[in-house]
Design an enzyme around this catalytic site. Structure first.
Site, short mmCIF file in Angstrom:
data_model
loop_
_atom_site.label_atom_id
_atom_site.label_comp_id
_atom_site.label_asym_id
_atom_site.label_seq_id
_atom_site.Cartn_x
_atom_site.Cartn_y
_atom_site.Cartn_z
N ILE A 1 35.99 -34.12 -79.53
CA ILE A 1 34.69 -33.47 -79.75
C ILE A 1 33.74 -34.41 -80.49
O ILE A 1 32.56 -34.53 -80.14
CB ILE A 1 34.87 -32.12 -80.48
CG1 ILE A 1 35.80 -31.22 -79.65
CG2 ILE A 1 33.53 -31.44 -80.70
CD1 ILE A 1 36.23 -29.95 -80.33
N TYR B 1 47.29 -24.73 -89.59
CA TYR B 1 46.05 -25.37 -89.13
C TYR B 1 44.84 -24.51 -89.48
O TYR B 1 43.87 -24.98 -90.10
CB TYR B 1 46.13 -25.60 -87.61
CG TYR B 1 44.78 -25.93 -87.00
CD1 TYR B 1 44.13 -27.13 -87.33
CD2 TYR B 1 44.16 -25.05 -86.14
CE1 TYR B 1 42.89 -27.42 -86.79
CE2 TYR B 1 42.92 -25.34 -85.59
CZ TYR B 1 42.29 -26.52 -85.92
OH TYR B 1 41.06 -26.81 -85.39
N ARG C 1 40.56 -16.33 -72.85
CA ARG C 1 39.93 -17.16 -73.88
C ARG C 1 38.45 -17.36 -73.54
O ARG C 1 38.03 -17.17 -72.40
CB ARG C 1 40.58 -18.56 -73.92
CG ARG C 1 42.01 -18.58 -74.40
CD ARG C 1 42.09 -18.34 -75.89
NE ARG C 1 43.47 -18.31 -76.36
CZ ARG C 1 44.25 -17.23 -76.34
NH1 ARG C 1 43.81 -16.10 -75.84
NH2 ARG C 1 45.47 -17.28 -76.83
#
Ligand code: UDP
Length: 336
Positions: free
Chosen positions: A11, A147, A227
């Site tokens: 990203i 995470y 999703r």
């Protein structure tokens, strides 16, 4: 000058490219290359020769504070992080050290050098199991893995730093990011790859990596998980808009980035077959631990306030991802 941490990764690199192509080209990239790639940085430097690259690790405070002494940094876009949920469960220490301690070193260096603006890549994983859907920014944050915990801790640290040191942050909570540069110059390149779209596309090139669907008996329309897929180029736009917003308003805030489209694994698989014009083989295996059946973003706030308008369809994203996957496959074959 803008500091982008982690821009050798997926990203971050698309964000550095987007900034470069929108006249925000005075950029320093800081990355330890543990999961990112030097080839990606070199590609970015070819496109924008003004990009400086410093190989360094946020875990070493002096390496990051040097950057602020050496360059006149106005603001920071912070991507550098480990991001594999499964790995974070097995090795949480790695995640707390890298993500949390690394970010504290970054924030302390910023405060010491009076750099008080940061755009931070947070995640839908900070919400945990959805209590309602679509998820807005006020949804409770109860991560279900280390995470997600690291990203939530960082958000809280940023709140405290705002109060105490006036450090302003925009946290962007990403949903499922897919796609690649339209010219296939850069794209998603993880090793190992765990994500849905690249795994489907890789199986086209590599017969030994048959694509696996993790569970088809969820309580959804076709039994597979749903999703919210958002294109990496649209996401990069959102970072640019977030930085503009921060510069103009000097205000801490948080935005979800998704499209609220909602595709199932099988739908993504079918679109991938259309895009690649191939019949892709697959098998159904057991559920993956920690996968909620549905994750959808309410991104109205980003649209209203940042004026963010995601443009890419899932079909566009998978098409770009496929072109990139061809390039990556050739590159990897040549280096073997
Ligand atoms: N998935 C799958 N096979 C794969 C990778 C992912 O069936 O090889 C499914 C996964 O169970 C989830 C969805 O695809 O329902 C998206 O997973 P991904 O790892 O891309 O993103 P996540 O939602 O975990 O952030």
């Amino acid at each position: 000058m803008i500091l982008i941490t982690g821009a050798a990764g997926y990203i971050g690199s698309h964000c550095a490219l987007n900034f470069s192509e929108n006249n925000i080209d005075d950029i320093v990239i800081f990355d330890n290359l543990s999961t990112g790639h030097i080839e990606t940085v070199e590609k970015l430097q070819k496109i924008n020769p003004k990009i400086k690259f410093i190989k360094g690790d946020l875990k070493n405070k002096n390496e990051i504070s040097d950057i602020f002494r050496k360059y006149k940094i106005d603001s920071v876009i912070h991507f550098a992080a480990l991001s594999q949920v499964g790995q974070s469960v097995v090795n949480p220490s790695l995640y707390y050290l890298n993500n949390v301690i690394g970010t504290i070193n970054l924030l302390n260096s910023m405060v010491e050098n009076n750099v008080l603006k940061i755009v931070f890549s947070s995640t839908a994983a900070t919400y945990g199991e959805p209590k309602y859907t679509p998820i807005d920014e006020n949804h409770p944050q109860n991560p279900i893995n280390p995470y997600g915990n690291t990203k939530l801790m960082i958000e809280k640290i940023m709140d405290d730093y705002d109060l105490a040191y006036n450090l302003k942050s925009i946290r962007l909570r990403y949903f499922n990011v897919i796609g690649a540069d339209e010219k296939a110059r850069i794209g998603e390149w993880h090793n190992p790859e765990t994500h849905l779209v690249p795994n489907i596309l890789k199986s086209v090139f590599n017969n030994s990596s048959e694509f696996k669907i993790y569970g088809d008996d969820y309580d959804t329309k076709d039994g597979t998980c749903i999703r919210d897929y958002v294109d990496v180029l649209d996401l990069a736009d959102a970072h640019r808009l977030a930085l503009e917003y921060l510069n103009k308003n000097n205000k801490t805030d948080v935005f979800n980035l998704g499209t609220q489209g909602g595709q199932s694994v099988k739908e993504i698989f079918n679109i991938s077959q259309d895009v690649t014009k191939q019949k892709i083989s697959y098998k159904i295996v057991g559920k993956r631990m920690g996968d909620p059946k549905i994750l959808l973003a309410n991104s109205k706030k980003a649209k209203d306030i940042l004026k963010w308008h995601p443009k890419k369809t899932v079909h566009d994203s998978i098409k770009n991802a496929f072109e990139w996957e061809k390039v990556l496959n050739d590159k990897l074959k040549a280096s073997n």
